[in-house]
Design a protein around this motif. Sequence first.
Motif, PDB file in Angstrom:
ATOM      1  N   PRO A 225      -1.869  -7.487   3.149  1.00  0.00           N
ATOM      2  CA  PRO A 225      -3.094  -7.079   3.836  1.00  0.00           C
ATOM      3  C   PRO A 225      -3.969  -8.289   4.130  1.00  0.00           C
ATOM      4  CG  PRO A 225      -3.239  -6.576   1.493  1.00  0.00           C
ATOM      5  CD  PRO A 225      -1.829  -7.032   1.748  1.00  0.00           C
TER       6      PRO A 225
ATOM      7  N   GLU B 135      -6.592   3.337  -1.452  1.00  0.00           N
ATOM      8  CA  GLU B 135      -6.672   4.253  -0.332  1.00  0.00           C
ATOM      9  C   GLU B 135      -6.906   3.527   0.990  1.00  0.00           C
ATOM     10  OE1 GLU B 135      -9.683   7.060  -1.347  1.00  0.00           O
ATOM     11  OE2 GLU B 135      -8.533   7.921  -3.022  1.00  0.00           O
ATOM     12  N   SER B 136      -6.962   2.202   0.948  1.00  0.00           N
ATOM     13  CA  SER B 136      -7.140   1.405   2.158  1.00  0.00           C
ATOM     14  C   SER B 136      -6.547   0.028   1.917  1.00  0.00           C
ATOM     15  CB  SER B 136      -8.625   1.272   2.513  1.00  0.00           C
ATOM     16  OG  SER B 136      -9.305   0.492   1.528  1.00  0.00           O
ATOM     17  N   ASP B 137      -6.310  -0.699   3.010  1.00  0.00           N
ATOM     18  CA  ASP B 137      -5.821  -2.073   2.871  1.00  0.00           C
ATOM     19  C   ASP B 137      -6.834  -2.934   2.120  1.00  0.00           C
ATOM     20  OD1 ASP B 137      -3.482  -1.487   4.167  1.00  0.00           O
ATOM     21  OD2 ASP B 137      -4.075  -2.372   6.088  1.00  0.00           O
ATOM     22  N   GLU B 138      -8.117  -2.673   2.348  1.00  0.00           N
ATOM     23  CA  GLU B 138      -9.149  -3.463   1.681  1.00  0.00           C
ATOM     24  C   GLU B 138      -9.100  -3.255   0.170  1.00  0.00           C
ATOM     25  OE1 GLU B 138     -10.076  -2.902   5.863  1.00  0.00           O
ATOM     26  OE2 GLU B 138      -9.621  -1.452   4.284  1.00  0.00           O
ATOM     27  N   GLN B 139      -8.947  -2.013  -0.258  1.00  0.00           N
ATOM     28  CA  GLN B 139      -8.826  -1.737  -1.689  1.00  0.00           C
ATOM     29  C   GLN B 139      -7.560  -2.358  -2.261  1.00  0.00           C
ATOM     30  OE1 GLN B 139      -8.966   2.469  -2.442  1.00  0.00           O
ATOM     31  NE2 GLN B 139     -11.210   2.582  -2.320  1.00  0.00           N
ATOM     32  N   GLU B 140      -6.448  -2.245  -1.524  1.00  0.00           N
ATOM     33  CA  GLU B 140      -5.181  -2.811  -2.013  1.00  0.00           C
ATOM     34  C   GLU B 140      -5.327  -4.312  -2.215  1.00  0.00           C
ATOM     35  OE1 GLU B 140      -0.951  -2.422  -2.996  1.00  0.00           O
ATOM     36  OE2 GLU B 140      -2.688  -1.101  -2.989  1.00  0.00           O
TER      37      GLU B 140
ATOM     38  N   ARG C  45       0.807  -1.209   0.000  1.00  0.00           N
ATOM     39  CA  ARG C  45       0.000   0.000   0.000  1.00  0.00           C
ATOM     40  C   ARG C  45       0.845   1.267   0.000  1.00  0.00           C
ATOM     41  NH1 ARG C  45      -4.250   1.933   4.609  1.00  0.00           N
ATOM     42  NH2 ARG C  45      -4.776   3.943   3.645  1.00  0.00           N
TER      43      ARG C  45
END
Length: 431
Positions: free
Chosen positions: A222, A179-184, A171
């Motif tokens: 992540p 913009e977040s670990d979830e998106q990454e 990330r």
Amino acid sequence: MRSRTYELDRAHVFHSWSAQAELDPMVITEARGSRVWDEDGREYLDFSSQLVFTNLGHGHPRVVRAIQEQAARLCTVAPQHATAPRSEAARLIASLAPAGLEKVFFTNGGADANEHAIRMARLHTGRPKVLSAYRSYHGGTQTAVNVTGDQRRWPNDTGTAGVARFFGPFRYRSEFHAESDEQECERALAHLRRTIEAEGPGTIAAVILETIPGTAGIMPPPPGYLPGVRALCDRYGIVLILDEVMAGFGRAGAWFALDRYDVVPDLITFAKGVNSGYVPLGGVIISDAIAATFAHTPYPGGLTYSGHPLATAAAVATIEAMTDEGTVAHADRLGREVLGPGLRELAERHPIVGDVRGVGAFWAVELVAGPDTREPLPVAATLEVVAACKRAGLLPFTTANRLHLVPPCNLSDEDAAAGLAMLDKALSPGC
């Protein structure tokens, strides 16, 4: 005047990954616990664990004694014979792996462990290709360096090894504008899925990943990423190889780093910390399904020193010592309560520190020219910081614009605090 050791080294020793005429190696004469001494008697806290392998520190008496006793009893033997240290080492290693991985093939180190894991995957599936991440390092031998992602591959890359690459999650320097670990995680998995589709799922034998990339930057994945990779491999009949050469045997605050991520691979490669690096040893832990492929068909591979008695005796002693001394739990606590908080506090006070990341006794400090631009600190400036560390009495592991703080897994809290104070001094302007 330089010592005879230094002069002989410069006259006759050809070093790894180096321009030979530009080297000025430190002469190490003694080591105990978390400390090493150079030929001038200067003491250093070893926050490199050399090449991230002295997981029990230097000269652990239990491991040294096991090597001595084994040398007196049976110093070497051909690998076709069964021996007590190899059998017991295999049992112990398999007992630490997830259920369904019961066989261990011993190698001399991590690179040839990855070589053989890839060979096993290709033979098991009958497929030629391997997918690997760009931010990765898997070893310096022919296949291992071709699946490596970092720039050390470039001069060695034949371009004919049946390898395709993809970007893994990271990330701080995201390839996916996350913009977040979830998106990454989500976008990295979508990228890998598209890579598999574009390469042809039926041509791919294996995906090989460092569970936590080491030399490439100590980037814990992540949540959800490794299980997502496992699901993609299952969908397409691809073997999942997790490279635990650097992250395994307590380094990440778990016996294997994969224990942190709810994932079971088909093959696990290991080396380094399995015996604290005292005698060269590596290996592949093999799933029951892949082992069955070679139950009645010979496996076409082997090494003269596979399961060497001195190396495997050291492995048995290391695993038993780590168990009895609570080393793995200690490394986990050290990361959560001492190293992690201490490094993050340094990052708040030193603008040169762009990012701090890690677990257990496995941390990276990324140095930047500016915290807003995240431009990597030039190598020359990074080496100045390294020199300041050494003047302060700290020996870090260095790669690119990063300092890797990877001390022995049994480092005391007092030595951890001392090392952090040395790093603080080295990061201060004008040091």
